[in-house]
Design a protein around this motif. Structure first.
Motif, PDB file in Angstrom:
ATOM      1  N   PRO A 167       0.810  -1.221   0.000  1.00 48.37           N
ATOM      2  CA  PRO A 167       0.000   0.000   0.000  1.00 48.37           C
ATOM      3  C   PRO A 167       0.844   1.272   0.000  1.00 48.37           C
ATOM      4  CG  PRO A 167      -0.889  -1.581   1.547  1.00 48.37           C
ATOM      5  CD  PRO A 167       0.413  -2.141   1.075  1.00 48.37           C
ATOM      6  N   GLY A 168       1.931   1.265   0.789  1.00 50.11           N
ATOM      7  CA  GLY A 168       2.814   2.426   0.790  1.00 50.11           C
ATOM      8  C   GLY A 168       3.476   2.639  -0.551  1.00 50.11           C
ATOM      9  N   LEU A 169       3.928   1.548  -1.168  1.00 53.17           N
ATOM     10  CA  LEU A 169       4.576   1.654  -2.473  1.00 53.17           C
ATOM     11  C   LEU A 169       3.613   2.217  -3.521  1.00 53.17           C
ATOM     12  CD1 LEU A 169       7.059  -0.803  -4.030  1.00 53.17           C
ATOM     13  CD2 LEU A 169       5.085  -0.172  -5.371  1.00 53.17           C
ATOM     14  N   ILE A 170       2.364   1.717  -3.525  1.00 53.41           N
ATOM     15  CA  ILE A 170       1.373   2.199  -4.492  1.00 53.41           C
ATOM     16  C   ILE A 170       1.097   3.680  -4.272  1.00 53.41           C
ATOM     17  CG2 ILE A 170      -1.031   1.992  -5.225  1.00 53.41           C
ATOM     18  CD1 ILE A 170      -0.835  -0.994  -4.608  1.00 53.41           C
ATOM     19  N   ALA A 171       0.956   4.087  -2.997  1.00 54.07           N
ATOM     20  CA  ALA A 171       0.702   5.490  -2.703  1.00 54.07           C
ATOM     21  C   ALA A 171       1.864   6.367  -3.159  1.00 54.07           C
ATOM     22  CB  ALA A 171       0.450   5.674  -1.199  1.00 54.07           C
ATOM     23  N   ALA A 176       4.241  10.187  -7.064  1.00 54.69           N
ATOM     24  CA  ALA A 176       5.506  10.593  -7.681  1.00 54.69           C
ATOM     25  C   ALA A 176       5.545  10.457  -9.197  1.00 54.69           C
ATOM     26  CB  ALA A 176       6.653   9.776  -7.073  1.00 54.69           C
ATOM     27  N   ILE A 177       4.608   9.729  -9.813  1.00 53.56           N
ATOM     28  CA  ILE A 177       4.733   9.409 -11.230  1.00 53.56           C
ATOM     29  C   ILE A 177       4.403  10.560 -12.192  1.00 53.56           C
ATOM     30  CG2 ILE A 177       2.388   8.534 -11.602  1.00 53.56           C
ATOM     31  CD1 ILE A 177       3.618   6.251 -13.224  1.00 53.56           C
ATOM     32  N   PRO A 178       3.580  11.558 -11.837  1.00 57.99           N
ATOM     33  CA  PRO A 178       3.219  12.586 -12.829  1.00 57.99           C
ATOM     34  C   PRO A 178       4.382  13.301 -13.506  1.00 57.99           C
ATOM     35  CG  PRO A 178       1.703  12.710 -10.985  1.00 57.99           C
ATOM     36  CD  PRO A 178       2.765  11.731 -10.606  1.00 57.99           C
ATOM     37  N   PRO A 179       5.472  13.697 -12.790  1.00 61.70           N
ATOM     38  CA  PRO A 179       6.534  14.422 -13.502  1.00 61.70           C
ATOM     39  C   PRO A 179       7.162  13.643 -14.649  1.00 61.70           C
ATOM     40  CG  PRO A 179       6.778  14.695 -11.135  1.00 61.70           C
ATOM     41  CD  PRO A 179       5.724  13.662 -11.332  1.00 61.70           C
ATOM     42  N   VAL A 180       7.417  12.347 -14.460  1.00 62.79           N
ATOM     43  CA  VAL A 180       8.064  11.592 -15.539  1.00 62.79           C
ATOM     44  C   VAL A 180       7.116  11.448 -16.732  1.00 62.79           C
ATOM     45  CG1 VAL A 180       7.430   9.278 -14.724  1.00 62.79           C
ATOM     46  CG2 VAL A 180       9.508   9.594 -16.029  1.00 62.79           C
ATOM     47  N   ILE A 181       5.806  11.359 -16.485  1.00 65.96           N
ATOM     48  CA  ILE A 181       4.845  11.289 -17.593  1.00 65.96           C
ATOM     49  C   ILE A 181       4.821  12.613 -18.347  1.00 65.96           C
ATOM     50  CG2 ILE A 181       2.417  11.002 -18.199  1.00 65.96           C
ATOM     51  CD1 ILE A 181       2.096   9.183 -15.806  1.00 65.96           C
ATOM     52  N   ARG A 182       4.686  13.710 -17.613  1.00 66.44           N
ATOM     53  CA  ARG A 182       4.595  15.030 -18.252  1.00 66.44           C
ATOM     54  C   ARG A 182       5.851  15.363 -19.054  1.00 66.44           C
ATOM     55  NH1 ARG A 182       0.398  18.293 -16.618  1.00 66.44           N
ATOM     56  NH2 ARG A 182      -0.632  17.807 -14.635  1.00 66.44           N
ATOM     57  N   LEU A 183       7.015  15.125 -18.465  1.00 60.16           N
ATOM     58  CA  LEU A 183       8.246  15.541 -19.125  1.00 60.16           C
ATOM     59  C   LEU A 183       8.653  14.586 -20.243  1.00 60.16           C
ATOM     60  CD1 LEU A 183      10.259  16.955 -16.115  1.00 60.16           C
ATOM     61  CD2 LEU A 183       9.167  18.197 -17.971  1.00 60.16           C
ATOM     62  N   THR A 184       8.214  13.332 -20.198  1.00 62.14           N
ATOM     63  CA  THR A 184       8.405  12.455 -21.356  1.00 62.14           C
ATOM     64  C   THR A 184       7.586  12.960 -22.535  1.00 62.14           C
ATOM     65  OG1 THR A 184       8.820  10.519 -19.953  1.00 62.14           O
ATOM     66  CG2 THR A 184       8.154  10.106 -22.220  1.00 62.14           C
ATOM     67  N   MET A 236       7.532  11.652   0.040  1.00 66.10           N
ATOM     68  CA  MET A 236       6.398  10.843   0.475  1.00 66.10           C
ATOM     69  C   MET A 236       6.800   9.795   1.513  1.00 66.10           C
ATOM     70  SD  MET A 236       3.106  10.600  -0.288  1.00 66.10           S
ATOM     71  CE  MET A 236       1.721   9.452  -0.231  1.00 66.10           C
ATOM     72  N   VAL A 237       8.094   9.649   1.769  1.00 70.57           N
ATOM     73  CA  VAL A 237       8.570   8.578   2.650  1.00 70.57           C
ATOM     74  C   VAL A 237       7.994   8.713   4.056  1.00 70.57           C
ATOM     75  CG1 VAL A 237      10.617   7.760   3.862  1.00 70.57           C
ATOM     76  CG2 VAL A 237      10.665   7.994   1.395  1.00 70.57           C
ATOM     77  N   VAL A 238       8.013   9.928   4.598  1.00 71.55           N
ATOM     78  CA  VAL A 238       7.527  10.138   5.959  1.00 71.55           C
ATOM     79  C   VAL A 238       6.038   9.848   6.044  1.00 71.55           C
ATOM     80  CG1 VAL A 238       7.272  11.821   7.818  1.00 71.55           C
ATOM     81  CG2 VAL A 238       9.328  11.840   6.402  1.00 71.55           C
ATOM     82  N   ILE A 239       5.276  10.281   5.041  1.00 66.58           N
ATOM     83  CA  ILE A 239       3.830  10.049   5.050  1.00 66.58           C
ATOM     84  C   ILE A 239       3.538   8.557   4.911  1.00 66.58           C
ATOM     85  CG2 ILE A 239       1.668  10.556   3.841  1.00 66.58           C
ATOM     86  CD1 ILE A 239       2.882  13.239   3.055  1.00 66.58           C
ATOM     87  N   ALA A 240       4.284   7.873   4.026  1.00 69.63           N
ATOM     88  CA  ALA A 240       4.062   6.436   3.835  1.00 69.63           C
ATOM     89  C   ALA A 240       4.405   5.642   5.083  1.00 69.63           C
ATOM     90  CB  ALA A 240       4.884   5.935   2.649  1.00 69.63           C
TER      91      ALA A 240
END
Length: 299
Positions: A167-171, A176-184, A236-240
Motif C-alpha cells: 500500500p505504501g509503495l502504491i501510494a 511521484a509518477i506525474p513528472p516523468v509522464i509530463r516531461l516524457t 512521500m517517505v515520511v507520510i508512507a
C-alpha cells in the motif's frame, strides 16, 4: 457591506441527499474491497517478494560492499570523483549515527518506486506525445494526482490492501509518477520536426524514429522528469511510514509524536542526503546525455 442575499437563492444540494450519496459511495467501495481485495493483493505478491528480497539484500550485505556498489554506480553515471567521494562520506556518516538499516529500507523502496514510475510513466508519456486525444484525457488525471493532498492517497489504498509495504509503495508511485509522464510527453514533442522529417526521408520506421531519434533527443528532459519523481518519492517517505513502510520516515514520525528533536533531525538529514545524492546523480547524467546528443559540444 456586500450584499450576500444571492447566496440564499443559489441552488444547493439537500443535506440528506448529499449524505445518502456519500453513504452509497462508501458502502460500494467497502463492498468492492471485500470482494476483490484478496485478488488484488495476490496480484501484487510478486512485487512484494521482490521488494522484501531487495530490502534484505541491502540490509544483510556488508556495509563496505553496499558503499562500493553505490559509489561505482554513481561514478559510472556522473564520471565525477567529487560526487563519488561525497556519497562515500554521506553513507559513512549515516552508518556512524546508527541509521544504516533504516536508510537501506528507504533506499530499497525509493529504488523500486522509481523503477515502477519509469516503467509505467515513460510509455504513458510516449502515448501522450503521439496522440492529442490521449493527452487530453491523461492531463486532467495528472492534474488531480499532483494537486490531491498526499494523505488522501493513503485512504483508498489502506481500505483495499490494509497496512504494509505494498500500500505504501502504491501510494508513493501515484504521488511521484506525474513528472516523468509530463516531461516524457514534453521532451518528445520538443524534438525538432526537421530532424523527424530527415529520419522519415531516410526510410526509418515509426519505431526506429521513436527509439533512434525521439527518445535519445528527449532524454535530458525525461531525466529531469525522473529527477523530480525521485524527489517526490522521497518527500512521500515520511507520510508512507504512517501505514507501515519501514525506513527513515518511521523515526521522523516517532520524533514528531514523542518530541524527540535529535532523532527527527538526524533522520531528516539522512533523507536530505539521499535526496541530494539522487538529485546530483540524475542531473549529472542528464548533462552527459545532453552533451552526447549534441555531438559532444558543451551546452
Amino acid at each position: 457591506m456586500a450584499d450576500t442575499s444571492w447566496l440564499r437563492e443559489f441552488p444547493q444540494m439537500d443535506r440528506m441527499d448529499l449524505l445518502e450519496i456519500r453513504k452509497t459511495l462508501d458502502s460500494a467501495y467497502r463492498e468492492f474491497s471485500r470482494s476483490y481485495g484478496d485478488s488484488i493483493e495476490s496480484f501484487f505478491d510478486p512485487l512484494l517478494h521482490f521488494l522484501v528480497w531487495f530490502e534484505q539484500l541491502l540490509i544483510n550485505s556488508p556495509w563496505w560492499a553496499v558503499i562500493l556498489v553505490v559509489t561505482a554506480l554513481v561514478y559510472a553515471a556522473t564520471r565525477s570523483w567529487k560526487l563519488s567521494l561525497s556519497v562515500v562520506v554521506s553513507f559513512l556518516l549515516i552508518g556512524y549515527f546508527g541509521m544504516w538499516e533504516d536508510t537501506m529500507s528507504t533506499l530499497s523502496i525509493i529504488t523500486v518506486c522509481t523503477l515502477m514510475s519509469i516503467v509505467l510513466g515513460i510509455p504513458i508519456g510516449i502515448l501522450m506525445a503521439r496522440s492529442d486525444r490521449i493527452r487530453s484525457f491523461v492531463t486532467p488525471v495528472l492534474d488531480i494526482m499532483q494537486t490531491m493532498p498526499a494523505f488522501v492517497y493513503l485512504i483508498p489504498v489502506v481500505m483495499l490492501l490494509g497496512i504494509g509495504k505494498i500500500p505504501g509503495l502504491i501510494a508513493v508511485v501515484i504521488y511521484a509518477i506525474p513528472p516523468v509522464i509530463r516531461l516524457t510527453n514534453l521532451g518528445i514533442r520538443l524534438v525538432d520536426p526537421e530532424v523527424m522529417e530527415a529520419a522519415t526521408a531516410y526510410g526509418a520506421s515509426p519505431m526506429q524514429r521513436l527509439f533512434g531519434v525521439q527518445l535519445p533527443l528527449a532524454m535530458p528532459t525525461i531525466m529531469a522528469g525522473i529527477n523530480q519523481t525521485i524527489m517526490m518519492a522521497l518527500a512521500m517517505v515520511v507520510i508512507a511510514s504512517m501505514i507501515g513502510v519501514k525506513g527513515l520516515g518511521q523515526p521522523v514520525l516517532k520524533s514528531i509524536t514523542n518530541q524527540y528533536f535529535t532523532l527527527g533531525l538526524f533522520n531528516g538529514l539522512a533523507i536530505v542526503a539521499l535526496a541530494i545524492i539522487f538529485d546530483r546523480v540524475s542531473q549529472a547524467y542528464a548533462r552527459r546525455t545532453q552533451r552526447h546528443s549534441n555531438g559532444g559540444r558543451n551546452v
